[in-house]
Write an enzyme that holds these catalytic residues in place. Structure first.
Site, short mmCIF file in Angstrom:
data_model
loop_
_atom_site.label_atom_id
_atom_site.label_comp_id
_atom_site.label_asym_id
_atom_site.label_seq_id
_atom_site.Cartn_x
_atom_site.Cartn_y
_atom_site.Cartn_z
CB SER A 152 -29.46 51.25 -79.20
OG SER A 152 -28.31 52.86 -78.50
CG HIS A 180 -27.49 47.21 -80.32
ND1 HIS A 180 -29.03 46.43 -80.74
CD2 HIS A 180 -27.24 47.48 -79.17
CE1 HIS A 180 -29.15 46.91 -79.54
NE2 HIS A 180 -28.84 48.65 -78.62
CE LYS A 209 -31.29 45.87 -76.47
NZ LYS A 209 -30.13 47.13 -76.17
C1 LIG Z 1 -29.58 47.56 -74.39
C2 LIG Z 1 -28.85 47.90 -74.34
C3 LIG Z 1 -28.33 47.99 -72.55
C4 LIG Z 1 -29.29 47.70 -71.73
O1 LIG Z 1 -29.66 46.40 -71.91
P1 LIG Z 1 -30.71 45.52 -71.03
O2 LIG Z 1 -29.74 44.35 -71.62
O3 LIG Z 1 -32.01 45.87 -71.66
O4 LIG Z 1 -30.85 46.60 -69.76
C5 LIG Z 1 -26.84 48.10 -72.85
N1 LIG Z 1 -26.37 48.81 -73.42
C6 LIG Z 1 -26.20 49.17 -75.07
C7 LIG Z 1 -25.56 49.69 -75.91
C8 LIG Z 1 -28.11 48.58 -75.01
O5 LIG Z 1 -28.83 48.98 -76.42
#
Ligand SMILES: *Cc1c(COP(=O)(O)O)cnc(C)c1O
Length: 358
Positions: A152, A180, A209
Site C-alpha cells: 500500500s 490494492h 478501495k
Molecule cells: C486498506 C487496507 C486494509 C483495510 O481495509 P479497510 O476496508 O479500509 O478496513 C487491509 N489491508 C490492506 C493491504 C489495505 O491496504
C-alpha cells in the site's frame, strides 16, 4: 477527482477509489433500494438475525467473481484480517509476514498468539528460512504465510508464484491480501492471483478501495469459510454491515465484471502509463527521505492545487518519508500531466535526486 480542503479546491491524488466507483450512480441506486427494502442498520450480528438478503447475495457474488467455493463478508478489511488470522492461528502456530504488510495483518497475527516471523520485504530467501524453521521447530503447527499483492505504501507487487511455490513445498497456507489489486490487476480486475494463475488458500480483500463501497471479504474453500463463520471474532461479535453497503458492494462487483468496468480499468492504466514508466499498480510513491522535507513538499503541492499526502513514520520506516500518489480512472489526462509537471518543478525546488515520473 476534486477535493475541498480548508476551503480550497484541489485535484485529489490520494484516494484509493481507483476506478471512481465510490461516486458511481449504480452503487448509489443499489444502496438506496436496499435502504428502502431493509432499512439502514442490520440490527444484530450476522449469527443472530443480522444476515439479510444483501449479505448473502454479496457473498455468492464474491465467490463467483473470485472463482472460489465460498466467501465471507466482514464490516471492514481491518476486521477481516484480524478476525481471519485470529481464527486460523493459535499459540502453537506460526504466522510469517512480509515486513511491509498492512497494520491489519500485523495486528491479526499478534492477536492470534501465534509465533510471529517477519521477512524483509519480498525476500524469498528469508521467507524460506522462516518456513524451514517453522517446520523443524513446530512440526505440528499450522503455518500461514501472509502477504499482499500490491503493497500500500510502495505500490510494488509480491513475487507471488515464487511465494506460492515455497508455501507449497513447506506445507503452509497462503493468505494474500488483494486490497490494492482487486479492480486494478487481472481479468475483470480479479487481482494478482488470477493474473499470475496462482492458487491462494485464503484470498482476502476489501470492498472499500477500487470497489468504492465498504467492508472486507475472504474467498476460499467452503470449509475455510465455515471455520471463519464459527471462529472469527470480528465477524461473530460485531453488528452486520449495513445492508445498503453490502448491496452497493454487490453492484460494484457487477460493474467491475462488465464491459464498463473493463473500460474504466483501461482508463486507469492509460493514466498510469502517462505518469510513470512501467507502473506496477495505481500507487506511485515519490521517494523523499526526510520527514520534514516530505511535509514541505506536500505543502508546496497543496499550494499549487494538488492533494498528495506525505507518508511518514510510523506508517513507513524512519528516513523513508514519501509522497504517495494514487491515480484514478477519473483523472483527466490534463490533470495527470499537470501533476507530473509540478513534480518536476518540485524536484528542482527541493533538490531531490530520485527520478520523478512523467
Ligand atoms: C486498506 C487496507 C486494509 C483495510 O481495509 P479497510 O476496508 O479500509 O478496513 C487491509 N489491508 C490492506 C493491504 C489495505 O491496504
Amino acid at each position: 477527482m476534486l477535493i475541498t480542503v480548508d476551503g480550497r479546491q484541489l485535484v485529489n491524488f490520494s484516494s484509493n477509489d481507483y476506478l471512481g466507483f465510490a461516486g458511481e450512480p449504480a452503487l448509489a441506486e443499489a444502496a438506496k433500494r436496499a435502504i428502502d427494502e431493509f432499512g439502514v442498520g442490520a440490527g444484530a450480528s450476522r449469527l443472530v438475525c443480522g444476515t439479510l438478503a444483501p449479505h448473502a447475495a454479496l457473498e455468492r457474488r464474491l465467490a463467483e467473481f473470485k472463482n472460489t467455493e465460498a466467501a465471507l463478508a466482514f464490516s471492514s478489511g481491518y476486521a477481516t484480517a484480524v478476525g481471519t488470522l485470529g481464527a486460523l492461528a493459535g499459540k502453537n502456530d506460526v504466522v510469517i509476514l512480509d515486513k511491509l504488510c498492512h497494520a491489519s495483518l500485523v495486528d491479526g497475527a499478534r492477536l492470534s498468539g501465534a509465533s510471529l516471523r517477519v521477512f524483509p520485504h519480498n525476500h524469498l530467501g528469508k521467507l524460506e528460512s522462516h518456513l524451514a524453521w517453522a517446520r523443524k521447530n513446530e512440526p505440528a503447527a499450522r503455518v500461514i504465510v501472509a502477504t499482499e499483492s500490491v503493497f500500500s505504501m510502495d505500490g510494488d507487487r509480491a513475487p507471488l508464484r515464487e511465494i506460492a511455490g515455497l508455501k507449497e513445498r513447506y506445507g503452509a497456507l497462503l493468505l494474500l491480501d488483494e486490497a490494492h489489486a482487486v479492480g486494478v490487476i487481472g481479468r475483470h480486475g480479479q487481482g494478482l492471483a488470477q493474473e499470475e494463475g496462482v492458487e491462494v488458500d485464503i484470498q482476502m480483500g476489501t470492498l472499500s478501495k477500487a470497489l468504492g463501497a465498504g467492508g472486507g471479504y475472504i474467498c476460499g474453500k467452503r470449509n475455510l469459510i465455515d471455520l471463519l463463520i464459527n471462529r472469527a471474532r470480528s465477524f461473530i461479535y460485531s453488528t452486520a454491515p449495513p445492508p445498503a453497503v453490502a448491496a452497493a458492494a454487490h453492484a460494484a462487483v457487477d460493474l467491475l465484471a462488465s464491459d464498463a468496468g473493463e473500460e474504466r480499468r483501461q482508463k486507469l492504466w492509460a493514466n498510469l502509463g502517462r505518469f510513470a514508466e512501467n507502473p506496477a499498480s495505481a500507487i506511485i510513491p515519490i521517494a523523499i527521505g526526510g520527514e520534514d522535507t516530505a511535509l514541505a513538499a506536500a505543502r508546496w503541492l497543496f499550494e499549487v492545487g494538488f492533494f498528495v499526502p506525505a507518508i511518514r513514520y510510523p506508517t513507513v520506516a524512519k528516513g523513508t518519508a514519501r509522497l504517495r500518489v494514487t491515480l484514478s480512472a477519473k483523472h483527466t489526462p490534463e490533470q495527470v500531466a499537470a501533476l507530473a509537471e509540478a513534480l518536476g518543478t518540485l524536484q528542482q525546488k527541493f533538490a531531490l535526486h530520485g527520478k520523478m515520473p512523467g
